[in-house]
Each structure stands twice: as C-alpha cells, then as structure tokens.
Design a protein around this motif. Structure first.
Motif, PDB file in Angstrom:
ATOM      1  N   ARG A   1     -13.619  28.607  13.234  1.00  0.00           N
ATOM      2  CA  ARG A   1     -12.691  27.528  13.576  1.00  0.00           C
ATOM      3  C   ARG A   1     -13.469  26.301  14.058  1.00  0.00           C
ATOM      4  O   ARG A   1     -13.139  25.167  13.710  1.00  0.00           O
ATOM      5  CB  ARG A   1     -11.734  28.010  14.662  1.00  0.00           C
ATOM      6  N   HIS A   2     -14.489  26.540  14.867  1.00  0.00           N
ATOM      7  CA  HIS A   2     -15.347  25.463  15.358  1.00  0.00           C
ATOM      8  C   HIS A   2     -16.009  24.734  14.183  1.00  0.00           C
ATOM      9  O   HIS A   2     -15.980  23.494  14.092  1.00  0.00           O
ATOM     10  CB  HIS A   2     -16.399  26.079  16.289  1.00  0.00           C
ATOM     11  N   ALA A   3     -16.599  25.480  13.273  1.00  0.00           N
ATOM     12  CA  ALA A   3     -17.308  24.863  12.147  1.00  0.00           C
ATOM     13  C   ALA A   3     -16.338  24.114  11.241  1.00  0.00           C
ATOM     14  O   ALA A   3     -16.639  23.014  10.758  1.00  0.00           O
ATOM     15  CB  ALA A   3     -18.061  25.933  11.361  1.00  0.00           C
ATOM     16  N   ARG A   4     -15.164  24.683  10.993  1.00  0.00           N
ATOM     17  CA  ARG A   4     -14.174  24.017  10.136  1.00  0.00           C
ATOM     18  C   ARG A   4     -13.682  22.726  10.790  1.00  0.00           C
ATOM     19  O   ARG A   4     -13.448  21.724  10.096  1.00  0.00           O
ATOM     20  CB  ARG A   4     -12.997  24.945   9.844  1.00  0.00           C
ATOM     21  N   PHE A   5     -13.515  22.749  12.096  1.00  0.00           N
ATOM     22  CA  PHE A   5     -13.087  21.532  12.792  1.00  0.00           C
ATOM     23  C   PHE A   5     -14.092  20.409  12.571  1.00  0.00           C
ATOM     24  O   PHE A   5     -13.722  19.273  12.237  1.00  0.00           O
ATOM     25  CB  PHE A   5     -12.933  21.799  14.294  1.00  0.00           C
ATOM     26  N   PHE A   6     -15.389  20.713  12.734  1.00  0.00           N
ATOM     27  CA  PHE A   6     -16.394  19.664  12.591  1.00  0.00           C
ATOM     28  C   PHE A   6     -16.570  19.257  11.134  1.00  0.00           C
ATOM     29  O   PHE A   6     -16.896  18.091  10.848  1.00  0.00           O
ATOM     30  CB  PHE A   6     -17.705  20.090  13.248  1.00  0.00           C
TER      31      PHE A   6
ATOM     32  N   PHE B   1     -22.284  27.747   8.792  1.00  0.00           N
ATOM     33  CA  PHE B   1     -21.996  27.717   7.359  1.00  0.00           C
ATOM     34  C   PHE B   1     -23.182  28.186   6.520  1.00  0.00           C
ATOM     35  O   PHE B   1     -23.002  28.764   5.442  1.00  0.00           O
ATOM     36  CB  PHE B   1     -21.595  26.305   6.932  1.00  0.00           C
ATOM     37  N   LEU B   2     -24.405  27.937   6.989  1.00  0.00           N
ATOM     38  CA  LEU B   2     -25.576  28.367   6.226  1.00  0.00           C
ATOM     39  C   LEU B   2     -25.627  29.884   6.063  1.00  0.00           C
ATOM     40  O   LEU B   2     -26.227  30.395   5.109  1.00  0.00           O
ATOM     41  CB  LEU B   2     -26.862  27.880   6.901  1.00  0.00           C
ATOM     42  N   THR B   3     -25.007  30.600   6.993  1.00  0.00           N
ATOM     43  CA  THR B   3     -25.019  32.069   6.907  1.00  0.00           C
ATOM     44  C   THR B   3     -23.687  32.650   6.435  1.00  0.00           C
ATOM     45  O   THR B   3     -23.589  33.857   6.252  1.00  0.00           O
ATOM     46  CB  THR B   3     -25.358  32.680   8.283  1.00  0.00           C
ATOM     47  N   THR B   4     -22.668  31.792   6.257  1.00  0.00           N
ATOM     48  CA  THR B   4     -21.352  32.328   5.887  1.00  0.00           C
ATOM     49  C   THR B   4     -20.771  31.716   4.619  1.00  0.00           C
ATOM     50  O   THR B   4     -20.204  32.424   3.794  1.00  0.00           O
ATOM     51  CB  THR B   4     -20.337  32.114   7.027  1.00  0.00           C
TER      52      THR B   4
ATOM     53  N   ALA C   1     -21.696  24.520   3.708  1.00  0.00           N
ATOM     54  CA  ALA C   1     -22.980  24.047   4.239  1.00  0.00           C
ATOM     55  C   ALA C   1     -23.484  22.852   3.442  1.00  0.00           C
ATOM     56  O   ALA C   1     -23.969  21.861   4.019  1.00  0.00           O
ATOM     57  CB  ALA C   1     -24.009  25.181   4.207  1.00  0.00           C
ATOM     58  N   VAL C   2     -23.370  22.929   2.117  1.00  0.00           N
ATOM     59  CA  VAL C   2     -23.805  21.815   1.269  1.00  0.00           C
ATOM     60  C   VAL C   2     -22.934  20.585   1.522  1.00  0.00           C
ATOM     61  O   VAL C   2     -23.429  19.457   1.651  1.00  0.00           O
ATOM     62  CB  VAL C   2     -23.772  22.214  -0.220  1.00  0.00           C
ATOM     63  N   GLU C   3     -21.619  20.816   1.611  1.00  0.00           N
ATOM     64  CA  GLU C   3     -20.731  19.676   1.830  1.00  0.00           C
ATOM     65  C   GLU C   3     -20.999  19.003   3.168  1.00  0.00           C
ATOM     66  O   GLU C   3     -21.128  17.772   3.246  1.00  0.00           O
ATOM     67  CB  GLU C   3     -19.267  20.115   1.759  1.00  0.00           C
ATOM     68  N   LEU C   4     -21.088  19.791   4.239  1.00  0.00           N
ATOM     69  CA  LEU C   4     -21.266  19.201   5.564  1.00  0.00           C
ATOM     70  C   LEU C   4     -22.623  18.507   5.681  1.00  0.00           C
ATOM     71  O   LEU C   4     -22.717  17.401   6.222  1.00  0.00           O
ATOM     72  CB  LEU C   4     -21.119  20.267   6.649  1.00  0.00           C
ATOM     73  N   SER C   5     -23.673  19.120   5.172  1.00  0.00           N
ATOM     74  CA  SER C   5     -24.991  18.474   5.241  1.00  0.00           C
ATOM     75  C   SER C   5     -25.003  17.186   4.435  1.00  0.00           C
ATOM     76  O   SER C   5     -25.627  16.191   4.830  1.00  0.00           O
ATOM     77  CB  SER C   5     -26.094  19.425   4.767  1.00  0.00           C
ATOM     78  N   GLY C   6     -24.303  17.178   3.298  1.00  0.00           N
ATOM     79  CA  GLY C   6     -24.227  15.960   2.494  1.00  0.00           C
ATOM     80  C   GLY C   6     -23.457  14.853   3.177  1.00  0.00           C
ATOM     81  O   GLY C   6     -23.809  13.673   3.087  1.00  0.00           O
TER      82      GLY C   6
ATOM     83  N   TYR D   1     -31.784  20.385   7.033  1.00  0.00           N
ATOM     84  CA  TYR D   1     -30.504  21.020   6.724  1.00  0.00           C
ATOM     85  C   TYR D   1     -30.122  20.817   5.260  1.00  0.00           C
ATOM     86  O   TYR D   1     -29.578  21.724   4.612  1.00  0.00           O
ATOM     87  CB  TYR D   1     -29.404  20.478   7.636  1.00  0.00           C
ATOM     88  N   LEU D   2     -30.383  19.634   4.714  1.00  0.00           N
ATOM     89  CA  LEU D   2     -30.069  19.388   3.298  1.00  0.00           C
ATOM     90  C   LEU D   2     -30.883  20.308   2.390  1.00  0.00           C
ATOM     91  O   LEU D   2     -30.347  20.886   1.434  1.00  0.00           O
ATOM     92  CB  LEU D   2     -30.340  17.918   2.961  1.00  0.00           C
ATOM     93  N   GLU D   3     -32.159  20.453   2.687  1.00  0.00           N
ATOM     94  CA  GLU D   3     -32.998  21.329   1.852  1.00  0.00           C
ATOM     95  C   GLU D   3     -32.536  22.781   1.946  1.00  0.00           C
ATOM     96  O   GLU D   3     -32.466  23.482   0.922  1.00  0.00           O
ATOM     97  CB  GLU D   3     -34.461  21.191   2.268  1.00  0.00           C
ATOM     98  N   ASP D   4     -32.212  23.240   3.148  1.00  0.00           N
ATOM     99  CA  ASP D   4     -31.743  24.615   3.309  1.00  0.00           C
ATOM    100  C   ASP D   4     -30.419  24.835   2.590  1.00  0.00           C
ATOM    101  O   ASP D   4     -30.208  25.863   1.931  1.00  0.00           O
ATOM    102  CB  ASP D   4     -31.579  24.949   4.796  1.00  0.00           C
ATOM    103  N   ALA D   5     -29.508  23.886   2.719  1.00  0.00           N
ATOM    104  CA  ALA D   5     -28.198  24.042   2.087  1.00  0.00           C
ATOM    105  C   ALA D   5     -28.313  24.014   0.567  1.00  0.00           C
ATOM    106  O   ALA D   5     -27.682  24.817  -0.137  1.00  0.00           O
ATOM    107  CB  ALA D   5     -27.253  22.942   2.574  1.00  0.00           C
ATOM    108  N   LEU D   6     -29.123  23.102   0.048  1.00  0.00           N
ATOM    109  CA  LEU D   6     -29.252  22.981  -1.405  1.00  0.00           C
ATOM    110  C   LEU D   6     -29.970  24.171  -2.025  1.00  0.00           C
ATOM    111  O   LEU D   6     -29.876  24.381  -3.248  1.00  0.00           O
ATOM    112  CB  LEU D   6     -29.988  21.683  -1.749  1.00  0.00           C
ATOM    113  N   SER D   7     -30.679  24.945  -1.215  1.00  0.00           N
ATOM    114  CA  SER D   7     -31.344  26.147  -1.750  1.00  0.00           C
ATOM    115  C   SER D   7     -30.364  27.301  -1.957  1.00  0.00           C
ATOM    116  O   SER D   7     -30.714  28.309  -2.579  1.00  0.00           O
ATOM    117  CB  SER D   7     -32.462  26.589  -0.806  1.00  0.00           C
ATOM    118  N   LEU D   8     -29.133  27.150  -1.429  1.00  0.00           N
ATOM    119  CA  LEU D   8     -28.124  28.205  -1.549  1.00  0.00           C
ATOM    120  C   LEU D   8     -27.337  28.049  -2.847  1.00  0.00           C
ATOM    121  O   LEU D   8     -27.095  26.934  -3.303  1.00  0.00           O
ATOM    122  CB  LEU D   8     -27.155  28.152  -0.355  1.00  0.00           C
ATOM    123  N   PRO D   9     -26.907  29.154  -3.435  1.00  0.00           N
ATOM    124  CA  PRO D   9     -26.103  29.055  -4.662  1.00  0.00           C
ATOM    125  C   PRO D   9     -24.631  28.807  -4.335  1.00  0.00           C
ATOM    126  O   PRO D   9     -24.181  29.007  -3.206  1.00  0.00           O
ATOM    127  CB  PRO D   9     -26.280  30.444  -5.285  1.00  0.00           C
ATOM    128  N   GLY D  10     -23.904  28.353  -5.344  1.00  0.00           N
ATOM    129  CA  GLY D  10     -22.441  28.360  -5.247  1.00  0.00           C
ATOM    130  C   GLY D  10     -21.783  27.116  -4.734  1.00  0.00           C
ATOM    131  O   GLY D  10     -20.574  27.098  -4.524  1.00  0.00           O
TER     132      GLY D  10
END
Length: 667
Positions: A333-338, A375-378, A383-388, A406-415
């Motif tokens: 809920r916290h992450a979705r709010f931000f 988001f990086l773990t869930t 994660a990609v959207e928020l970092s962008g 954070y951008l590099e970590d998020a972009l390394s994730l699939p999906g």
C-alpha cells in the motif's frame, strides 16, 4: 557555510560534563563515536555538540542514517548531507573524497549500528582523502577504526537530571509535577527506568491520561520491572520494557497505527499517514485520533507538519507489523501510494504545480526509495515505471547517483510494459549526459526512439539526442533532431514538446542565428510563464541572457540570468545554478559591476566543484567565461580580484546567491 543540522529541540537537560568531554574529543580526534543503548540520548547529545561546533564558525553536515534499511544509499545520503551532487562517472566514494580534499567540515553520521561495516569503510576512505575532515558518529557499537575516540553515553542521573527531564516533558503536556509526593514518585520511576531519556519521555506521555501514582503502579505491577529476568543488560531491558509498556497502554487503534507507521522511512505528514495506514478498523476519524494519541504519548515526534518515530520505537512497531502478518500488505500500500503520487507529479510537471512536486520529491526521498526497493523485489513493471517517473526529477535536484542506480536495476528486470520502459531508458540517458558520458546517452536515445510508441516518447528521445549533440559542439545536428521530432508531433502538447523546443533554441544560438533564437526563446518563455512552469522557463532565461551578452545588452542579460537562478534555486538544481552563475557573472562584468561579478564567479566555482566537474555547458559558453573573467580581473586588479574570490567563497553559496539575486531571494 554548510550547516544542515536538524532543529535543536528545546528542553535539553543535563549533559554539561558530557558536552565538555565531547568538545575536547572533537578538538583532539578526527573520529569520535558516541556509543550507548538505544534511547540513551546519543543523537540529541551529538546534535548539541555539532551545534556548538557550527556556532564556532566551522561547516557542519548532518546525515540521518536511521532511514536506511541497508547500505545501498549510504554514500548518496552522506554526499547529500555534504551538499555534493555527484555528476561524475567515477566511484562515488572517490568522487566525494575528492570534493572534500580541501575542506574541513564536521560530518555527523547519526545511527550507524545497522550499517556498521559499510560506515567503517566509508569513514576510513573519507578521512584518508580529506585531512581536514572530522567525523562524529552515533552507534550502539564503535566503528572499530584506528584513532577512533569512543565516548560512551551514560543514562541521566536518576535522582536529578532524569527527574528534571520527566518534569519538563510533563509540564509541556500541562501536567505539572510540583508536589512532594509527585517528586518522590518521579524519582522512584526514574530509578526504575535507569535514567534512560527515551524511557522517561515515554512515561511522561502517559501522564496526560493518569496521575503519576497511577502511572507508577501500572508500570511496576503490570510488567514488574523489578522481577524482570529477561536476557540482556538491565538498561536494554528498561528501554524494551518501557516501550512495551507504552504499547500496552495504547488503545487498539493506536497500537495498530503504531505498527503500520513503521513502514515509513522518513518523516511523514498526516495526509500520507491517512492514505497508507487506514483500512480495516482504522477509519479516518479513528486514525486521526490515534495519530494525536501517539504524538501525545511521545511515540511520535513532530518536526513542523511531519512526524517520525525514533529508531527503537519504530523497530518495536515493525515487530508488531510482522506479528499481525501485515508487513507485505502495508508495504504494498505504501509503495502504491508513492507510485500514484509520482504519476501525479509527472502529470503536473508542465504546469503551476511543478515547483511543489520538486519539493515533494525532495521531502519524501527516503520513502520513494523504500517504494522502489519494494517494487524491485515484487513487481518489476512498477519498479521500471516508478524509477522512470522519478529519474528526471531526481537528476535535477541532486540525486543523480540514486536515479542511475535504481534505473539500471529496474531495467535489468523482465516484464516491464513498453511505455514505462521507454521512459526509464530516456531517464537513464539523462543521467549519463549529466555525468558526461555522452556516447552512452546517444545509444540510449536511439533505443528510446526505436521503442517509443507515442509522440511524447519520440520527443523525449529527440531531446536526449539533441542534448548529446549540443554538449559535443554539434548544434546543427541537435536542431535537426528537435525539428524532425516536432514536425512529426505537430499539435501535441507534452513535456517532450517544450524540451525539444528548448533544444531548438540552444541549437539556433549555437549556430549564431541570434534573432531567431531570441524570438523562439521569448515565445517559449511566455508560454511556460503562462503555464506556471519553471524548469524550461529557467533555461529560456539562460539562453536569453547569453543572447543578450552576444548582442551587448548587458542589463537584459543580468535580468534574465537572475530569473534563471531564481527558478533553479527553488527547484534545487545545483547543476543549473552553476550554469546560471557563470552567465550572471559575465553579465555583471559587462555592466561594469566587477565585484559582484567576481563574487558570482567564486560561488559558481564552488557549485561546479560540488557536482564533481569543472565548468561545463554548451561550447559557446566557454569563450564568454574566459573573456569576462579576464574583464573582471582587469577592472579589479589581481590582488582585489583574489580577495573578493576568497571572501565570497568563505561566506558560502547561499548567502552570496541571495545577495546577488536581491530582495526576491528572501521570499
């Protein structure tokens, strides 16, 4: 002079001998660590000691480490405290050390215990790099470095200072403890509590609802401190017992809110608490009442409109959040709010709320990082959207390393969905440009352009490519990229539109088409002013100032340079401020105002140093700098010129900038 100390709380009790001992230690040693149990008052003692150092004229930097869950953001947090906005591509600690080489600040690292190993390495490297640096750390254990002076913080004397603290806190709650029986009971309580300030303050918070005799009876009989045989030193047990007792005496809504509040890393306002912590039995009226109750009971401390929990109290709440099996739910809920708020910030960027969103991004930095970590773990797409969404905002206001990581970590994730991925690629490209890696930025601009499915994505790609061309002296190529994208997106009003129009202004200036550049810049500035937008407007002012200099209109150049700096100051854009100061210095020199021009050059150099780069900008600015610096030196003479530089650097950027901007800077 650098000084970012938190507000010093009133009602500091005792500690005169400790402060004297700490003053001596800070004069004799380069690393001093305050140790002691949680709640014993290490942070408050460090704050008062640092305030005394700052009062003596030394630069002081305060880094709160308690919001960090691990060492990921340790260096960035310390750099931010020291006013270093790292725009380099080298190792972040090396860049920070180079920035500190010729400086002599006191750096306070508050709450190191959960990142002790990384703190040890960071402090060692910074002390080696900067002979003038002194570090004051607070931790439950020493850092373990050679030359470290360890000062153990003892509890307050139970029969004297602890009682004074209890009476002071009670009086602040309109509960005077003046009678003989009250004083005797207060002394007994403080002895049971071992004189630990946090425990005393939590007990004081209970006096609002019951007399001191009832508080004493409840504390002693309910939890039976005297019979406590749990493991751990007595002082640890006193804190743990008092925190647990305070929790027991809270109402069910207060206990639930205490647990849910532990999800926040930084200070938080009431509206955010309501949005994240509500639900189930915590209806809005109950939550509001519970929030007031926790503050009244000293579970929360308040700074202005925001409140926070002390580490020990937050740890206890986190334990109960786990017990309630709500950790994942509330974190989500916290992450979705931000994320939702970041979407609002993005939607409002091109409008009158732009400045407010920049300030919000800065104020909630720790919790935005927490949302990204979640988001990086869930959820990789989130994660990609928020970092962008955050990448560009962070890059503009001093958080470039975090944005890139954070951008590099998020972009390394699939999906990740394509629009979010395009935005993240673009934001990463911006971080590369600002770090001076133009080649990587070009590759990312190409990737962004190929993947873009809408006009704004293509416009942002063109802006990034144009920026890369401008910084490498290719204004014609930059203008072509911007013109092509604008033609393909005719009729579209989006942030990418104004960014590409800005590139076109820069490109026209770089090619010497000053009349066209001025017309374009004035038109774009007027539209941005009508929208209430500042970021683009400030860069149009920068270009108009530069054009006015080329056309020998010094007064107009000064006006536009000051307007640019006003916008950048509010946003917190150190890179933009450095650029603006260069052009203001040149404009003042062209007017014949030699001493203000020299002062502007002096603090401009300081700000360029604070981003880890020598002076930068588009190539046409270089000759302007050289010409007008020479003009100022000729007007003042070498000796006076150097004197003004030294005096201005000694006063610090904020003071000199406010003077250069005039009355508007005081608002």
């Amino acid at each position: 002079m650098l000084s970012n100390l938190p507000e010093t709380p009133t009602g500091f009790v005792g500690r005169a001998s400790e402060l004297a001992r700490l003053d001596e230690a800070l004069r004799e040693c380069r690393l001093v660590t305050l140790t002691g149990v949680g709640g014993v008052g290490k942070s408050r003692l460090a704050l008062h000691a640092a305030d005394r150092v700052g009062g003596g004229g030394r630069a002081v930097a305060w880094a709160d480490l308690w919001p960090l869950p691990d060492d990921r953001l340790l260096t960035a947090t310390v750099a931010d405290a020291l006013d270093f906005s790292d725009h380099t591509a080298i190792d972040p600690v090396d860049a920070l050390g180079a920035w500190l080489t010729d400086q002599a600040p006191l750096l306070v690292l508050d709450s190191c215990e959960h990142v002790t190993s990384s703190c040890r390495d960071l402090v060692r490297r910074l002390l080696d790099a900067s002979p003038g640096l002194t570090v004051l750390a607070t931790s439950r254990e020493p850092l373990g470095l050679g030359g470290e002076r360890v000062v153990e913080v003892e509890p307050l004397p139970a029969d004297t200072d602890a009682v004074r603290l209890l009476r002071h806190r009670a009086a602040a709650l309109d509960v005077p403890l003046d009678g003989a029986e009250d004083l005797v009971a207060a002394a007994r309580l403080c002895r049971w509590l071992q004189g630990i300030p946090l425990a005393v303050e939590l007990v004081a918070g209970q006096l609002v609802d019951r007399g001191i005799g009832a508080v004493e009876e409840a504390l002693l009989s309910h939890l039976d401190i005297a019979a406590d045989r749990s493991t751990g030193p007595p002082r640890h047990r006193a804190v743990r017992t008092t925190v647990g007792w305070s929790h027991e005496l809270c109402t069910p809504p207060e206990r639930l809110l205490w647990a849910r509040l532990s999800v926040f890393r930084g200070p938080v306002d009431a509206d955010t608490v309501l949005a994240v912590c509500g639900g189930g039995p915590l209806t809005p009226p109950l939550l509001t009442s519970a929030l007031r109750g926790l503050e009244r009971k000293s579970v929360l401390t308040r700074r202005g409109e925001r409140c926070r929990m002390l580490d020990t109290v937050r740890e206890y709440g986190r334990m109960w959040l786990d017990e309630l099996n709500e950790t994942h739910v509330v974190s989500e809920r916290h992450a979705r709010f931000f994320l939702d708020r970041a979407r609002e910030a993005d939607a409002g960027w091109l409008g009158p709320d732009q400045m407010r969103w920049y300030r919000w991004t800065e104020a909630t930095h720790a919790d935005l990082c927490a949302a990204l970590d979640h988001f990086l773990t869930t959820r990789s797409g989130a994660a990609v959207e928020l970092s962008g969404l955050l990448g560009f905002l962070w890059s503009c206001c001093g958080h470039l390393p975090e944005a890139a990581d954070y951008l590099e970590d998020a972009l390394s994730l699939p999906g990740a969905p394509n629009p979010a991925r395009v935005r993240a690629l673009w934001a990463l490209g911006v971080t590369h440009v600002l770090r001076g890696d133009v080649q990587s930025a070009r590759h990312l601009a190409d990737a962004c352009g190929r993947a873009a499915e809408d006009a704004d994505g293509r416009l942002r790609s063109a802006y990034l490519m144009g920026l890369a061309h401008l910084l490498t002296g290719r204004p014609m190529a930059a203008g072509h990229a911007a013109d092509l994208a604008l033609a393909q997106a005719a009729g579209v009003t989006a942030p990418g539109t104004v960014m590409c129009r800005l590139v076109r202004v820069f490109a026209l200036t770089g090619q010497g088409f000053l009349d066209r550049a001025r017309e374009e810049a004035e038109s774009l500035r007027a539209e941005c002013a009508a929208l209430g937008e500042w970021w683009t407007r400030s860069y149009t002012d920068y270009q108009l100032a530069l054009i006015a200099l080329f056309e020998d209109r010094a007064t107009h150049a000064v006006t536009h340079a000051r307007s640019m700096l006003e916008g950048k100051r509010h946003i917190g854009d150190g890179f933009g401020l450095a650029l603006g100061l260069d052009v203001l210095a040149a404009a003042l020199a062209a007017e014949g105002a030699a001493e203000p021009a020299a002062a502007a050059y002096a603090i401009g150099e300081t700000l360029w140093s604070s981003v880890g780069h020598p002076q930068r900008g588009t190539p046409e600015l270089g000759p302007v700098r050289v010409h007008y610096e020479s003009t100022v030196r000729s007007l003042l003479g070498d000796e006076r010129y150097e004197t003004v530089l030294l005096q201005s650097a000694g006063r610090g950027p904020d003071a000199v900038l406010a003077e250069l901007l005039g009355p508007a800077a005081q608002e």
